[in-house]
Design a protein around this motif. Structure first.
Motif, short mmCIF file in Angstrom:
data_model
loop_
_atom_site.label_atom_id
_atom_site.label_comp_id
_atom_site.label_asym_id
_atom_site.label_seq_id
_atom_site.Cartn_x
_atom_site.Cartn_y
_atom_site.Cartn_z
N ARG A 50 0.81 -1.22 0.00
CA ARG A 50 0.00 0.00 0.00
C ARG A 50 0.84 1.26 0.00
NH1 ARG A 50 -5.39 -0.38 2.13
NH2 ARG A 50 -5.83 -2.54 2.52
N SER A 51 2.01 1.19 0.61
CA SER A 51 2.84 2.39 0.76
C SER A 51 4.31 1.99 0.84
CB SER A 51 2.44 3.15 2.03
OG SER A 51 2.93 2.47 3.18
N ARG A 52 5.16 2.97 1.03
CA ARG A 52 6.60 2.75 1.17
C ARG A 52 7.00 2.59 2.64
NH1 ARG A 52 10.24 4.97 -2.78
NH2 ARG A 52 11.29 5.92 -1.01
N ASP A 53 6.03 2.47 3.54
CA ASP A 53 6.31 2.28 4.96
C ASP A 53 6.56 0.79 5.19
OD1 ASP A 53 6.49 2.66 7.77
OD2 ASP A 53 4.36 2.15 7.96
N LEU A 54 7.82 0.42 5.25
CA LEU A 54 8.21 -0.99 5.25
C LEU A 54 7.58 -1.80 6.38
CD1 LEU A 54 10.01 -3.16 3.91
CD2 LEU A 54 11.66 -2.64 5.70
N GLU A 55 7.72 -1.33 7.60
CA GLU A 55 7.25 -2.14 8.73
C GLU A 55 5.76 -2.41 8.65
OE1 GLU A 55 7.59 -2.56 13.53
OE2 GLU A 55 8.73 -1.01 12.52
N SER A 56 4.96 -1.40 8.33
CA SER A 56 3.52 -1.61 8.27
C SER A 56 3.14 -2.54 7.13
CB SER A 56 2.78 -0.28 8.13
OG SER A 56 2.95 0.26 6.83
N GLN A 57 3.92 -2.58 6.07
CA GLN A 57 3.59 -3.40 4.91
C GLN A 57 4.18 -4.81 4.99
OE1 GLN A 57 1.38 -2.06 2.46
NE2 GLN A 57 1.28 -0.78 4.28
N LEU A 58 5.43 -4.92 5.39
CA LEU A 58 6.14 -6.19 5.31
C LEU A 58 5.86 -7.13 6.48
CD1 LEU A 58 8.12 -7.79 3.55
CD2 LEU A 58 9.98 -6.71 4.83
N SER A 59 5.60 -6.60 7.65
CA SER A 59 5.41 -7.45 8.83
C SER A 59 4.29 -8.47 8.64
CB SER A 59 5.14 -6.60 10.08
OG SER A 59 6.25 -5.82 10.39
N GLY A 60 3.14 -8.01 8.17
CA GLY A 60 2.02 -8.92 7.97
C GLY A 60 2.29 -9.95 6.90
N LEU A 61 2.92 -9.51 5.80
CA LEU A 61 3.25 -10.45 4.73
C LEU A 61 4.19 -11.53 5.23
CD1 LEU A 61 3.16 -11.30 1.74
CD2 LEU A 61 5.11 -9.78 1.37
N LEU A 62 5.22 -11.14 5.96
CA LEU A 62 6.18 -12.13 6.47
C LEU A 62 5.53 -13.09 7.47
CD1 LEU A 62 9.48 -10.08 6.82
CD2 LEU A 62 8.70 -11.54 4.93
N ALA A 63 4.58 -12.60 8.25
CA ALA A 63 3.87 -13.49 9.19
C ALA A 63 3.11 -14.57 8.43
CB ALA A 63 2.94 -12.67 10.08
N VAL A 64 2.42 -14.19 7.36
CA VAL A 64 1.67 -15.17 6.56
C VAL A 64 2.63 -16.12 5.85
CG1 VAL A 64 0.12 -15.45 4.60
CG2 VAL A 64 -0.36 -13.73 6.34
N LEU A 65 3.71 -15.59 5.29
CA LEU A 65 4.68 -16.46 4.62
C LEU A 65 5.32 -17.43 5.60
CD1 LEU A 65 6.46 -13.99 2.16
CD2 LEU A 65 4.76 -15.75 1.62
N THR A 66 5.60 -16.98 6.82
CA THR A 66 6.16 -17.87 7.84
C THR A 66 5.18 -18.99 8.16
OG1 THR A 66 7.53 -16.12 8.80
CG2 THR A 66 6.99 -17.98 10.23
N ALA A 67 3.90 -18.68 8.25
CA ALA A 67 2.89 -19.71 8.52
C ALA A 67 2.83 -20.74 7.39
CB ALA A 67 1.52 -19.06 8.71
N ARG A 68 3.04 -20.31 6.14
CA ARG A 68 2.98 -21.20 4.98
C ARG A 68 4.29 -21.91 4.68
NH1 ARG A 68 -1.88 -22.83 3.02
NH2 ARG A 68 -3.32 -21.16 3.44
N LEU A 69 5.42 -21.20 4.87
CA LEU A 69 6.72 -21.73 4.44
C LEU A 69 7.60 -22.21 5.58
CD1 LEU A 69 7.64 -18.90 1.89
CD2 LEU A 69 6.61 -21.14 1.39
N GLY A 70 7.27 -21.81 6.80
CA GLY A 70 8.15 -22.09 7.93
C GLY A 70 9.01 -20.87 8.21
#
Length: 172
Positions: A50-70
């Motif tokens: 949504r924006s260039r604010d890394l923490e607000s954007q990447l944290s949620g994505l990495l949480a979901v990827l961790t749940a799927r990929l380990g």
């Protein structure tokens, strides 16, 4: 029905091969999760922050990827695409290292373990929804061998869409 996993209440991660059936809004990630050990195509997924604010954007994505990929070890990002450049993020109590480069190639590399890499096309935040949908669909096709630059150009995402926003500028 296409499975949806929420990153935040309004930021879904969609696990799908065809982006044509569901709306794609800023903040969406489209992931191609193959069930075989052989992954084909240049990209394993595409992400439209949504924006260039890394923490607000990447944290949620990495949480979901961790749940799927380990557990994830690191993420490689382009330094010019984000307002801040932290050395790591903590996801589900685990530190994920962030490697920065100045390549400007509209990609993100996620590493699981020591050498298992997943490549993502990163759609610029201000891209029009129809163009983002087309780029995401092209990126996750099994037979895609195009670079991020070629995908974005072929789907109408212009250099103006990728123009860096000044640090501190509000997100879209």
């Amino acid at each position: 029905m296409i499975p949806t996993i929420p990153l935040l209440p309004t930021i879904p991660v969609r696990l799908l091969a065809d982006t044509g059936r569901e709306p794609i809004l800023p903040g969406t990630a489209v992931l191609r999760m193959e069930t075989t050990s052989r992954r084909t195509g240049t990209f394993d997924g595409a992400w439209w922050p949504r924006s260039r604010d890394l923490e607000s954007q990447l944290s949620g994505l990495l949480a979901v990827l961790t749940a799927r990929l380990g557990p994830l070890a690191r993420v490689g990002l382009d330094a010019g695409a984000w307002d801040e450049r932290p050395g790591h993020l903590v996801v589900d109590g685990r530190t994920v290292r962030i490697d920065w480069s100045a390549v400007g190639d509209d990609t993100m590399i996620v590493t699981r373990g020591d050498q298992d890499h997943f490549m993502f096309l990163v759609i610029p935040p201000r891209t029009a929804p129809s163009l983002a949908r087309a780029a995401m669909a092209m990126a996750v096709r099994d037979d895609n061998d195009a670079s991020a630059e070629r995908i974005l150009a072929a789907t109408g995402v212009t250099p103006a869409d990728r123009t860096p926003v000044l640090p501190g500028a509000p997100g879209w």
